[in-house]
Design an enzyme around this catalytic site. Structure first.
Site, PDB file in Angstrom:
ATOM      1  N   GLY A  57       3.020 -73.350 -63.975  1.00 49.97           N
ATOM      2  CA  GLY A  57       1.863 -72.646 -64.836  1.00 49.97           C
ATOM      3  C   GLY A  57       2.168 -71.428 -65.800  1.00 49.97           C
ATOM      4  CG  ASP A 113      -1.678 -70.615 -64.706  1.00 54.87           C
ATOM      5  OD1 ASP A 113      -2.043 -70.239 -63.171  1.00 54.87           O
ATOM      6  OD2 ASP A 113      -0.754 -72.313 -64.297  1.00 54.87           O
ATOM      7  CG  ASP A 116     -10.388 -72.057 -60.319  1.00 57.45           C
ATOM      8  OD1 ASP A 116     -11.124 -71.753 -60.998  1.00 57.45           O
ATOM      9  OD2 ASP A 116     -10.418 -73.187 -60.738  1.00 57.45           O
ATOM     10  CE  LYS A 144     -10.842 -72.024 -64.730  1.00 54.32           C
ATOM     11  NZ  LYS A 144     -10.842 -73.349 -64.313  1.00 54.32           N
ATOM     12  CG  PHE A 165      -9.343 -78.170 -66.298  1.00 52.97           C
ATOM     13  CD1 PHE A 165      -9.509 -77.540 -65.319  1.00 52.97           C
ATOM     14  CD2 PHE A 165      -8.617 -78.572 -67.298  1.00 52.97           C
ATOM     15  CE1 PHE A 165      -7.905 -78.073 -64.293  1.00 52.97           C
ATOM     16  CE2 PHE A 165      -7.114 -79.221 -66.522  1.00 52.97           C
ATOM     17  CZ  PHE A 165      -6.875 -78.867 -65.661  1.00 52.97           C
ATOM     18  CB  VAL A 166      -8.011 -73.673 -70.143  1.00 55.05           C
ATOM     19  CG1 VAL A 166     -10.002 -72.886 -70.226  1.00 55.05           C
ATOM     20  CG2 VAL A 166      -7.256 -72.593 -68.813  1.00 55.05           C
ATOM     21  CG  ASP A 172      -0.099 -79.389 -66.252  1.00 54.06           C
ATOM     22  OD1 ASP A 172      -0.602 -78.466 -65.821  1.00 54.06           O
ATOM     23  OD2 ASP A 172       0.352 -80.375 -65.941  1.00 54.06           O
ATOM     24  NE  ARG A 178       3.473 -77.783 -67.408  1.00 53.16           N
ATOM     25  CZ  ARG A 178       3.162 -77.778 -66.347  1.00 53.16           C
ATOM     26  NH1 ARG A 178       2.390 -76.363 -66.361  1.00 53.16           N
ATOM     27  NH2 ARG A 178       2.561 -78.407 -65.270  1.00 53.16           N
TER      28      ARG A 178
HETATM   29  P1  5GP Z   1      -6.779 -71.660 -57.500  1.00 53.13           P
HETATM   30  O1  5GP Z   1      -6.022 -71.607 -56.531  1.00 53.13           O
HETATM   31  O2  5GP Z   1      -6.842 -70.101 -57.769  1.00 53.13           O
HETATM   32  O3  5GP Z   1      -8.019 -72.364 -57.349  1.00 53.13           O
HETATM   33  O4  5GP Z   1      -6.300 -72.338 -59.094  1.00 53.13           O
HETATM   34  C1  5GP Z   1      -5.134 -72.293 -59.421  1.00 53.13           C
HETATM   35  C2  5GP Z   1      -3.960 -72.656 -60.227  1.00 53.13           C
HETATM   36  O5  5GP Z   1      -5.306 -74.282 -60.325  1.00 53.13           O
HETATM   37  C3  5GP Z   1      -3.928 -72.020 -61.009  1.00 53.13           C
HETATM   38  O6  5GP Z   1      -2.800 -71.659 -60.550  1.00 53.13           O
HETATM   39  C4  5GP Z   1      -3.635 -73.206 -62.054  1.00 53.13           C
HETATM   40  O7  5GP Z   1      -2.428 -73.854 -61.519  1.00 53.13           O
HETATM   41  C5  5GP Z   1      -4.495 -74.607 -61.520  1.00 53.13           C
HETATM   42  N1  5GP Z   1      -6.039 -73.943 -62.286  1.00 53.13           N
HETATM   43  C6  5GP Z   1      -7.106 -73.191 -61.982  1.00 53.13           C
HETATM   44  N2  5GP Z   1      -7.964 -73.159 -62.747  1.00 53.13           N
HETATM   45  C7  5GP Z   1      -6.683 -73.988 -64.160  1.00 53.13           C
HETATM   46  C8  5GP Z   1      -7.897 -74.322 -65.239  1.00 53.13           C
HETATM   47  O8  5GP Z   1      -8.203 -74.320 -65.888  1.00 53.13           O
HETATM   48  N3  5GP Z   1      -6.469 -75.490 -66.209  1.00 53.13           N
HETATM   49  C9  5GP Z   1      -5.220 -75.782 -65.648  1.00 53.13           C
HETATM   50  N4  5GP Z   1      -4.697 -76.692 -66.626  1.00 53.13           N
HETATM   51  N5  5GP Z   1      -4.818 -75.129 -64.018  1.00 53.13           N
HETATM   52  C10 5GP Z   1      -6.244 -74.297 -63.474  1.00 53.13           C
HETATM   53 MG    MG Z   2      -0.770 -73.328 -61.103  1.00 51.56          MG
END
Ligand code: 5GP
Ligand code: MG
Length: 194
Positions: A57, A113, A116, A144, A165-166, A172, A178
């Protein structure tokens, strides 16, 4: 509704999920990267940095950011799997393989990227810490606005965005989106459609 830049290109030769609105236009990303690079350069007056990118990402973000940094940079990557297939809810994060370089004594900046839940960055930061770097900070393009977010976790943030979700600019959904120029939100049910 504004038409996302790169949509025709990204859709050619396959089916695409339902695209909602543009969350961050590509040209705004480019402007913000100039500012972010200046913030990062100011935070590292010693002028040497190891960028550890979370693949895949962070790929586009890494490339555009690294080219703006006025210092010697080394690049290394880590692969983390946190979403499987078209699932758009966070699952457990796991490092795939090993961290590829010895990070001891280095100024490490983890580049991802999107922040979350924070479980991906927790995992990577822990793996980096175990190698005893000189320092370890975190830079994310997107953060987010989750009610349970802990904002202190990222030291450098490109944009705060709504909890949607983006895709686009490296992000992607199951391989799709992507190579969009803009960052766009998918419609609510996009992740459930096969
Ligand atoms: P976390 O571990 O902070 O919950 O999520 C981080 C990872 O989840 C990011 O590196 C990404 O790969 C994926 N992710 C989280 N939210 C999104 C989103 O809205 N879109 C996409 N494409 N990937 C996300
Ligand atoms: Mg990621």
């Amino acid at each position: 509704m504004e038409r996302p830049v790169g949509l025709e290109r990204a859709c050619r030769g396959g089916e695409a999920p339902d695209v909602g609105e543009v969350i961050v236009p590509g040209e705004r990303i480019m402007q913000r990267l100039d500012e972010l690079a200046a913030e990062i350069a100011a935070a590292y007056p010693g002028g040497e940095l190891t960028l550890l990118a979370v693949m895949n990402g962070a790929l586009f973000f890494l490339a555009d950011l690294a080219r703006r940094l006025p210092m010697r940079v080394e690049l290394t990557t880590v692969r983390v799997r946190s979403y499987r297939g078209r699932e758009v809810r966070p699952g457990g994060a796991e490092i795939v393989g090993e961290l590829c370089d010895d990070l001891s004594g280095r100024e490490v900046l983890i580049v991802d990227d999107i922040l979350d839940t924070g479980s991906t960055l927790d995992l990577v930061a822990e793996a980096v810490a175990s190698q005893r770097p000189a320092s370890c900070r975190v830079c994310v393009l997107l953060r987010k606005g989750r009610p349970d977010a802990r904002p202190a976790r990222a030291d450098f943030v490109g944009f705060d965005i709504p909890d949607r979700f983006v895709v686009g600019y490296g992000l992607d959904l199951d391989g799709w989106g992507r190579n969009l120029t803009d960052i766009v939100a998918l419609t609510e049910d996009a992740g459930d459609r096969k």
